[in-house]
Design an enzyme around this catalytic site. Sequence first.
Site, short mmCIF file in Angstrom:
data_model
loop_
_atom_site.label_atom_id
_atom_site.label_comp_id
_atom_site.label_asym_id
_atom_site.label_seq_id
_atom_site.Cartn_x
_atom_site.Cartn_y
_atom_site.Cartn_z
N TRP A 156 0.80 -1.22 0.00
CA TRP A 156 0.00 0.00 0.00
C TRP A 156 0.84 1.27 0.00
CZ3 TRP A 156 1.57 2.73 4.13
CH2 TRP A 156 2.06 2.04 5.24
N ASN A 157 2.11 1.21 0.38
CA ASN A 157 2.84 2.47 0.61
C ASN A 157 3.27 3.18 -0.66
OD1 ASN A 157 4.63 0.33 0.24
ND2 ASN A 157 6.22 1.24 1.51
N LYS A 207 -2.51 -8.35 -7.70
CA LYS A 207 -3.33 -8.13 -6.51
C LYS A 207 -2.82 -6.87 -5.81
CE LYS A 207 -4.20 -9.67 -1.81
NZ LYS A 207 -4.05 -8.26 -1.40
N PRO A 208 -3.51 -5.75 -5.98
CA PRO A 208 -3.11 -4.57 -5.23
C PRO A 208 -3.54 -4.71 -3.78
CG PRO A 208 -5.11 -4.10 -6.45
CD PRO A 208 -4.70 -5.51 -6.81
N GLY A 264 6.65 -6.81 0.20
CA GLY A 264 5.95 -6.78 1.47
C GLY A 264 6.83 -7.27 2.59
N SER A 265 6.22 -7.81 3.63
CA SER A 265 6.96 -8.20 4.83
C SER A 265 7.74 -9.48 4.62
CB SER A 265 5.99 -8.39 6.00
OG SER A 265 5.22 -9.57 5.83
N GLU A 267 10.80 -8.82 -2.63
CA GLU A 267 11.39 -7.60 -2.08
C GLU A 267 10.74 -7.40 -0.72
OE1 GLU A 267 11.50 -4.10 -0.65
OE2 GLU A 267 10.45 -3.41 -2.44
N LEU A 268 11.52 -7.66 0.34
CA LEU A 268 10.96 -7.82 1.68
C LEU A 268 11.39 -6.69 2.62
CD1 LEU A 268 11.50 -11.69 1.88
CD2 LEU A 268 9.53 -10.42 0.98
N CYS A 306 10.18 1.13 2.72
CA CYS A 306 11.01 -0.02 3.07
C CYS A 306 12.50 0.32 3.11
CB CYS A 306 10.76 -1.18 2.11
SG CYS A 306 10.98 -0.74 0.38
N GLU A 363 11.61 -2.81 12.16
CA GLU A 363 11.24 -1.77 11.22
C GLU A 363 10.08 -0.94 11.78
OE1 GLU A 363 10.83 -1.61 6.38
OE2 GLU A 363 9.93 -3.31 7.43
#
Length: 473
Positions: free
Chosen positions: A148-149, A172-173, A225-226, A247-248, A281, A377
């Site tokens: 979402w960011n 999938k947004p 995401g996470s 990409e975490l 991130c 984080e």
Amino acid sequence: MMQTSLFINGGWLEDTADKLTITNPATGDVIATVASASEKETQLAVDAAFNALNDWSKRPAKERSVLLKKLYHKMLEEQDEMAHLMTKEMGKPLEEAKGEVAYAASFVEWFAEEGRRVYGRSIPGGAEDQRFQVIKQPVGVVAAITPWNFPAAMITRKLAPALAAGCTIVIKPPSATPLTALMLAKQCQEVGIPNGVVNIVPASSKAFSNVIMKSDKVRKITFTGSTEVGKMLMKQAADTMKNLSLELGGHAPLLVFDDADVTRAVDQAVASKFRNAGQTCICANRIYVQAGVYDEFVDQFVKKVATLSLGNGLEGNDIGPLIDKDGFEKVVDQVNDAKEKGAVVSTGGEGYQDGGYYYMPTVLTNVDESMAIMHDETFGPVAPIRKFEEEDEAIRLANETPFGLAAYFFTKDVSRGTRVAEQLEYGIVGWNSGAPSAAEAPFGGMKESGIGREGGMEGIEAYLETKYISLKL
């Protein structure tokens, strides 16, 4: 209030059992209801992408490039409209949102060109009647899960190289910010990208993953995401041996050495840390300053942070709201934990609810490694600053984390800078710079911060398979 639909096979599907309610994080007002895909609709999107793959992958790279260039120009033509929508659904300041649209479009432009530079090679055979050839082909149907960011840029970093390589895609947004994604779908349609090549399906994580992980039609998963969710996807992808790009999470250190340009370091650190209210991130999560310039840096940094305005992103403020209550409470908990363990609040340190959830731009000093904020984080506008004495100490502290996405350091000494850059265990390193991201450069992390790279020439490789052909004459 807007009502929006799923985008599947070039059509808009609104008649779904479930709906998502989208609120403005600055005010709490409901701004849209969005159709939410079930497993049935998700499967329709996968089938559409699979059926479109043969035609799209066989089109000349130049033809795909032309369509992507049209999409690039369309995004810039509608930059203001897209940015305004993004600020309403995500909360970031309007000027930042405009910058994100331009950044997102830059990936479309870059990969429109990079798709025409997908090269194979010929290898001398081992005998007179042998010929060896290596070619690159699209990996196939791609499923993309985005955060979402950055509602636009995190999509185009995946969509653009996938399409340039000849892949089709199902996106999938995030449930919190699907509106920018659906506007992007409309733009794809308007510039003539064929039906089924791009499909956007807001859905629950369960409904989406249940379909894509079991499907043998989906050959690649790309996720931002996470780390926790990334590990889960990696396990699930094993059953069908899907190609993965992850990409975490990150926990970026920022080091300031005695010989740094302190004013530049302050400016760049503020820009890195407080962009998007700290909800990025790669933002600086912990700042280490060498003893010789510690007081000077802290003094300038605190003064600059104290001038940042907090409020609705549509009203010219520097810092917008946090995305939701959970994000707000995490920031509150980290600051309280730090204060209980001896941290000093040099500015900020408080939050409030005013329709949305707001937290003041905050600087913590007298921090140490016992505090959660130095390990977890934050995703909020809080900057902890710690003093260090020697170069080796700074590198050790910077690397003492399972994450390795981005790191920053400031020094005028080229020898020192070279040593530090090579020793930092991070996929992205900013040297005298707090804003390293660019479409032309590879973006991604080491250790538990992910697998693969987005952007640069590496970005399109993630969507290609290498095929070796051995010919006997």
